[in-house]
Scaffold this motif. Sequence first.
Motif, PDB file in Angstrom:
ATOM      1  N   ALA A 174       1.409  -1.228   0.029  1.00  0.00           N
ATOM      2  CA  ALA A 174       0.270  -0.087  -0.008  1.00  0.00           C
ATOM      3  C   ALA A 174       0.936   1.379   0.023  1.00  0.00           C
ATOM      4  N   CYS A 175       2.184   1.407   0.659  1.00  0.00           N
ATOM      5  CA  CYS A 175       3.089   2.124   0.991  1.00  0.00           C
ATOM      6  C   CYS A 175       3.397   2.361  -0.967  1.00  0.00           C
ATOM      7  N   LEU A 176       3.545   1.937  -1.572  1.00  0.00           N
ATOM      8  CA  LEU A 176       4.197   2.092  -2.906  1.00  0.00           C
ATOM      9  C   LEU A 176       3.408   2.909  -3.501  1.00  0.00           C
ATOM     10  N   VAL A 177       2.014   1.946  -3.423  1.00  0.00           N
ATOM     11  CA  VAL A 177       0.468   2.189  -4.059  1.00  0.00           C
ATOM     12  C   VAL A 177       0.903   4.204  -4.448  1.00  0.00           C
ATOM     13  N   LEU A 178       0.203   4.731  -2.460  1.00  0.00           N
ATOM     14  CA  LEU A 178       0.578   6.110  -3.056  1.00  0.00           C
ATOM     15  C   LEU A 178       1.856   6.437  -3.473  1.00  0.00           C
ATOM     16  N   ALA A 207      14.987  -3.000   3.099  1.00  0.00           N
ATOM     17  CA  ALA A 207      13.448  -2.673   3.027  1.00  0.00           C
ATOM     18  C   ALA A 207      13.451  -1.443   4.028  1.00  0.00           C
ATOM     19  N   TRP A 208      13.374  -2.013   4.895  1.00  0.00           N
ATOM     20  CA  TRP A 208      13.024  -0.876   6.316  1.00  0.00           C
ATOM     21  C   TRP A 208      14.390   0.523   6.585  1.00  0.00           C
ATOM     22  N   PHE A 209      15.549  -0.213   6.261  1.00  0.00           N
ATOM     23  CA  PHE A 209      16.627   0.106   6.431  1.00  0.00           C
ATOM     24  C   PHE A 209      17.400   1.374   5.243  1.00  0.00           C
ATOM     25  N   TRP A 210      16.333   1.146   4.143  1.00  0.00           N
ATOM     26  CA  TRP A 210      16.644   2.249   2.888  1.00  0.00           C
ATOM     27  C   TRP A 210      14.800   3.153   3.115  1.00  0.00           C
ATOM     28  N   SER A 211      13.860   2.506   3.127  1.00  0.00           N
ATOM     29  CA  SER A 211      12.611   2.961   3.872  1.00  0.00           C
ATOM     30  C   SER A 211      13.371   4.362   4.457  1.00  0.00           C
ATOM     31  N   THR A 212      13.712   4.116   6.223  1.00  0.00           N
ATOM     32  CA  THR A 212      14.025   5.793   6.483  1.00  0.00           C
ATOM     33  C   THR A 212      15.660   6.240   5.950  1.00  0.00           C
ATOM     34  N   THR A 249      17.762   7.508  -3.649  1.00  0.00           N
ATOM     35  CA  THR A 249      17.083   6.489  -2.015  1.00  0.00           C
ATOM     36  C   THR A 249      15.720   6.672  -3.005  1.00  0.00           C
ATOM     37  N   GLU A 250      15.712   7.262  -3.574  1.00  0.00           N
ATOM     38  CA  GLU A 250      14.143   7.143  -3.943  1.00  0.00           C
ATOM     39  C   GLU A 250      14.188   5.276  -4.686  1.00  0.00           C
ATOM     40  N   LYS A 251      15.219   5.578  -5.411  1.00  0.00           N
ATOM     41  CA  LYS A 251      14.472   3.886  -6.298  1.00  0.00           C
ATOM     42  C   LYS A 251      14.904   3.013  -5.691  1.00  0.00           C
ATOM     43  N   MET A 252      15.756   2.720  -4.313  1.00  0.00           N
ATOM     44  CA  MET A 252      16.012   1.989  -3.429  1.00  0.00           C
ATOM     45  C   MET A 252      14.891   1.768  -2.436  1.00  0.00           C
ATOM     46  N   ASP A 253      14.802   2.666  -2.039  1.00  0.00           N
ATOM     47  CA  ASP A 253      13.578   2.213  -1.256  1.00  0.00           C
ATOM     48  C   ASP A 253      12.409   1.728  -1.771  1.00  0.00           C
ATOM     49  N   TYR A 254      11.761   2.059  -3.229  1.00  0.00           N
ATOM     50  CA  TYR A 254      11.025   1.349  -4.379  1.00  0.00           C
ATOM     51  C   TYR A 254      11.294   0.204  -4.489  1.00  0.00           C
ATOM     52  N   PHE A 255      12.971  -0.620  -4.918  1.00  0.00           N
ATOM     53  CA  PHE A 255      13.196  -1.807  -5.217  1.00  0.00           C
ATOM     54  C   PHE A 255      13.621  -2.552  -4.292  1.00  0.00           C
TER      55      PHE A 255
END
Length: 319
Positions: free
Chosen positions: A6-10, A149-154, A164-170
């Motif tokens: 859901a995070c990815l969707v928004l 994944a949570w590291f890159w989200s942080t 950082t956006e791409k790493m969060d998504y990937f």
Amino acid sequence: MAGRTACLVLLAGAAAIASGSQGDREPVYRDCLLRCEERNCSGGALKHFRSRQPIYMNLAGWTCRDDCKYECMWVTVGLYLQEGHKVPQFHGKWPFSRFLCFQEPASAVASFLNGLANLVMLCRYRTSVPASSPMYPTCVVFAWVSLNAWFWSTVFHTRDTDLTEKMDYFCASSVILHSVYLCCVRTVGLQHPAVASAVRALLLLMLTAHVSYLSLVRFDYGYNMAVNVAMGLVNAAWWLAWCLRNQRLPHVHKCVAVVLLLQGLSLLELLDFPPLFWVLDAHAIWHISTIPVHVLFFSFLEDDSLYLLKESEGKVKLD
């Protein structure tokens, strides 16, 4: 599980309009930004800016232009509020009050806490479950994929950049796909290892193709959203189907609760509103709400792994 779908969707929906939101299209914002850059971001003024910039801001990659964007954003917000208008978005995001180097403080802290919960539950799992349990390797790898994944989200919520956006998504995509693989191993792979191996190869190929297309061809937010939502739904449906067929297991209710909670909590992302106190928005609330869900899912994995170990030992004794 695929808790970040859901995070990815928004995020995808917001990013799709990131190049031009109402706030950053305003002439007052653009004029302010132009004047600020001319005044502070060249020659001696730039050297002065760098000399007085805190080291943590420099390490986080905040530039003079970024600082001007931040200041002009609040100038524009102030004028909107003064004239009784609704708070606008800037570059696809609501205005957040920066804390130290944290661009979105609440989401960054919530992402960190999700990662911490994953780490604590991983340590508990490794302490409680012997390595001889059939699901042990797959569950441990899943935990490390989730931690990454949570590291890159942080990092992303601390400082939003192209990287950082791409790493969060990937990395979020990798969690979803690994959750599918985890489900495959639990439902089919223990009896048919060749099937699990084939599915693993297919999922790795999908992730490689997905990341390659978005990195080398075009970063298509709509495509990224569609792929992750589709895989997230497959993941949820597969787990629920397994739960329905295994209702006799005493711990299966935990898995059902996790799937239903993640789907229900995802509705929080639809409550798109300006941040409360300029810090807490719907996305941050969603991140906070998923912390106990991850704890519950790892509790299920622990119970299920111990059950499988006991079952496999029973078969050995019978043989």
